[in-house]
Structure formats: C-alpha cells, structure tokens
Design a protein around this motif. Sequence first.
Motif, PDB file in Angstrom:
ATOM      1  N   ASN A   1      58.129  36.952   5.464  1.00 59.51           N
ATOM      2  CA  ASN A   1      58.018  36.052   4.316  1.00 59.51           C
ATOM      3  C   ASN A   1      56.971  35.000   4.659  1.00 59.51           C
ATOM      4  OD1 ASN A   1      59.900  34.974   6.215  1.00 59.51           O
ATOM      5  ND2 ASN A   1      60.620  33.523   4.677  1.00 59.51           N
ATOM      6  N   PHE A   2      56.149  34.660   3.669  1.00 57.75           N
ATOM      7  CA  PHE A   2      54.961  33.861   3.935  1.00 57.75           C
ATOM      8  C   PHE A   2      54.822  32.736   2.923  1.00 57.75           C
ATOM      9  CE2 PHE A   2      53.657  36.812   0.674  1.00 57.75           C
ATOM     10  CZ  PHE A   2      52.805  36.082  -0.131  1.00 57.75           C
ATOM     11  N   VAL A   3      53.952  31.790   3.265  1.00 53.63           N
ATOM     12  CA  VAL A   3      53.531  30.756   2.327  1.00 53.63           C
ATOM     13  C   VAL A   3      52.008  30.724   2.328  1.00 53.63           C
ATOM     14  CG1 VAL A   3      55.603  29.328   2.595  1.00 53.63           C
ATOM     15  CG2 VAL A   3      53.623  28.932   4.081  1.00 53.63           C
ATOM     16  N   VAL A   4      51.441  30.336   1.196  1.00 51.25           N
ATOM     17  CA  VAL A   4      49.999  30.138   1.089  1.00 51.25           C
ATOM     18  C   VAL A   4      49.729  28.644   1.135  1.00 51.25           C
ATOM     19  CG1 VAL A   4      47.999  30.339  -0.431  1.00 51.25           C
ATOM     20  CG2 VAL A   4      49.557  32.270  -0.169  1.00 51.25           C
ATOM     21  N   ASP A   5      48.826  28.249   2.000  1.00 49.14           N
ATOM     22  CA  ASP A   5      48.522  26.830   2.167  1.00 49.14           C
ATOM     23  C   ASP A   5      47.023  26.665   2.345  1.00 49.14           C
ATOM     24  OD1 ASP A   5      49.061  24.026   2.636  1.00 49.14           O
ATOM     25  OD2 ASP A   5      48.654  24.426   4.757  1.00 49.14           O
ATOM     26  N   ARG A   6      46.370  26.076   1.368  1.00 51.76           N
ATOM     27  CA  ARG A   6      44.934  25.783   1.438  1.00 51.76           C
ATOM     28  C   ARG A   6      44.119  27.034   1.787  1.00 51.76           C
ATOM     29  NH1 ARG A   6      46.067  20.594   5.208  1.00 51.76           N
ATOM     30  NH2 ARG A   6      47.614  22.108   5.901  1.00 51.76           N
ATOM     31  N   HIS A   7      44.401  28.086   1.035  1.00 55.77           N
ATOM     32  CA  HIS A   7      43.691  29.358   1.190  1.00 55.77           C
ATOM     33  C   HIS A   7      43.822  29.939   2.597  1.00 55.77           C
ATOM     34  CE1 HIS A   7      40.962  29.324  -2.612  1.00 55.77           C
ATOM     35  NE2 HIS A   7      42.230  29.107  -2.873  1.00 55.77           N
ATOM     36  N   THR A   8      44.968  29.709   3.216  1.00 50.61           N
ATOM     37  CA  THR A   8      45.358  30.423   4.428  1.00 50.61           C
ATOM     38  C   THR A   8      46.769  30.958   4.187  1.00 50.61           C
ATOM     39  OG1 THR A   8      46.442  28.572   5.569  1.00 50.61           O
ATOM     40  CG2 THR A   8      44.037  28.798   5.845  1.00 50.61           C
ATOM     41  N   VAL A   9      47.166  31.914   5.007  1.00 50.23           N
ATOM     42  CA  VAL A   9      48.513  32.482   4.948  1.00 50.23           C
ATOM     43  C   VAL A   9      49.253  32.058   6.208  1.00 50.23           C
ATOM     44  CG1 VAL A   9      49.859  34.606   4.946  1.00 50.23           C
ATOM     45  CG2 VAL A   9      47.778  34.463   3.563  1.00 50.23           C
ATOM     46  N   ALA A  10      50.481  31.568   6.052  1.00 51.97           N
ATOM     47  CA  ALA A  10      51.262  31.137   7.205  1.00 51.97           C
ATOM     48  C   ALA A  10      52.660  31.735   7.130  1.00 51.97           C
ATOM     49  CB  ALA A  10      51.353  29.610   7.259  1.00 51.97           C
ATOM     50  N   TYR A  11      53.199  32.050   8.293  1.00 54.06           N
ATOM     51  CA  TYR A  11      54.579  32.540   8.346  1.00 54.06           C
ATOM     52  C   TYR A  11      55.243  32.005   9.611  1.00 54.06           C
ATOM     53  CZ  TYR A  11      52.849  36.108  11.649  1.00 54.06           C
ATOM     54  OH  TYR A  11      52.278  36.753  12.716  1.00 54.06           O
TER      55      TYR A  11
END
Length: 220
Positions: A126-136
């Motif tokens: 499961n991920f989040v999008v933050d300032r045109h990056t992907v983080a998990y």
Amino acid sequence: MTDTPAVEPDPAAAARRITERREQLGIEEEELARRAAMAPNYLRHLLTAGPSFDPGGFVRIAAALGTTREALVEGRSDAPPGQGAPGPRPRLLDLTEAECWELVGTHGVGRVGLPVRPGPVVYPVNFVVDRHTVAYRTAGGSATDPADDAEASFQVDHLDEYLGRGWTVLVLGTAHHVTDEEELRHLAGLPGSAPWAGGDRPLWVRIRPDDVTGRRIVSG
C-alpha cells in the motif's frame, strides 16, 4: 451437482506462445515490455509466474502483440461451446504523465519491483503519492526494504482482463530510505499511510521517478 474446478493456466505454455508471437512480429523482449507498460525485469518475472500472478498484465501483453488474452493464455481464439464469445481484442493508448498521476491518485495498492538475485522480486504494497514521488512503509530488513539508491519499479493499474479495458501506470526510478524526522511525520499523516508490514524496525521507502509512463486499454 458440483462445478468442475477451474484449471490453472500453464505458465510455461503461455510464455511459449508469447515468445512465438513476439518473434513472429520481430519484436525484442525489451520493446514488448515498453509497449506493455512494464519493466523488462517485470515482464520476465510475469512470464515465469504465469497468468494467475497478474491477469491484467497479460491483457497488456496481448494488446502489445495485437492478439487476445485467450490466444496467449489458453491457445485459442474461439470460446468453447456454451461459454460465449471470445474476449475483445484490446488496444493500448499512451497516457501523458499528468494523466498518469491523476489516475494513480493519492494512495492505494500497487506492486513494487526490486532487484535481487536471481530476481527480480515483486510484492504488493500500500502506497501514498507525495509531491510526484511514491512512498510506502515497510519493515526494516524485509523483502520490500531495498538498498538505498537501488533501482526500483512501481506499477499500479485498474484492469478488467476479460473485457479488455482499464489503465496501467509504470514508475521507474530509485528507492531511498526516508530518515528526516519532519519528512517522516509528514508521510505518516497522509491518507492511506497505515503500513501492511509489521516488524521491529518500521521504515519509509520513497521512490523518486526517472520515468513515468502509462497506457489506457480499450476494447475493439
């Protein structure tokens, strides 16, 4: 009366049909991966894992090869009696980068691909999008905890493999461990940031894109 259990598709047979079709069209493996909006390593992993691992991926491969999922997975172009018409032949349309980010949204579930030997490995996260990056968020030392600056791929899609329509987005870039305290608090406050992975050493991984591509899959 009980239903007959569905027979799992044979990965080796499907991979052979894909290779034969690719060679018939004169398409190299890396070019097929590009057309199907997936990393070359992911394509090789998918051919080994088989259609059940990522059914939608086989829709994209079929579209890139100008054929149907049924022809690749089952070796047929016509449905058996009583099972209706064969699936539609999908086509791939390019998405702009802005359209890709819009479809990915702010959070959800995707697949991260990381380079390990003999690899690669592909896991849902499961991920989040933050300032045109992907983080998990994951557990330190786990399979989804890459080396810092490791090459990584991330894919998210919404597909109906039988109707042959939907979309897919592929992010290629490098993975970085997030260590800044302010940044960690920021990520933890984003919607959808609750981790699946446990463990004693939770950490955040951010994938900074070098390339973002996507395809829309349409029928007919």
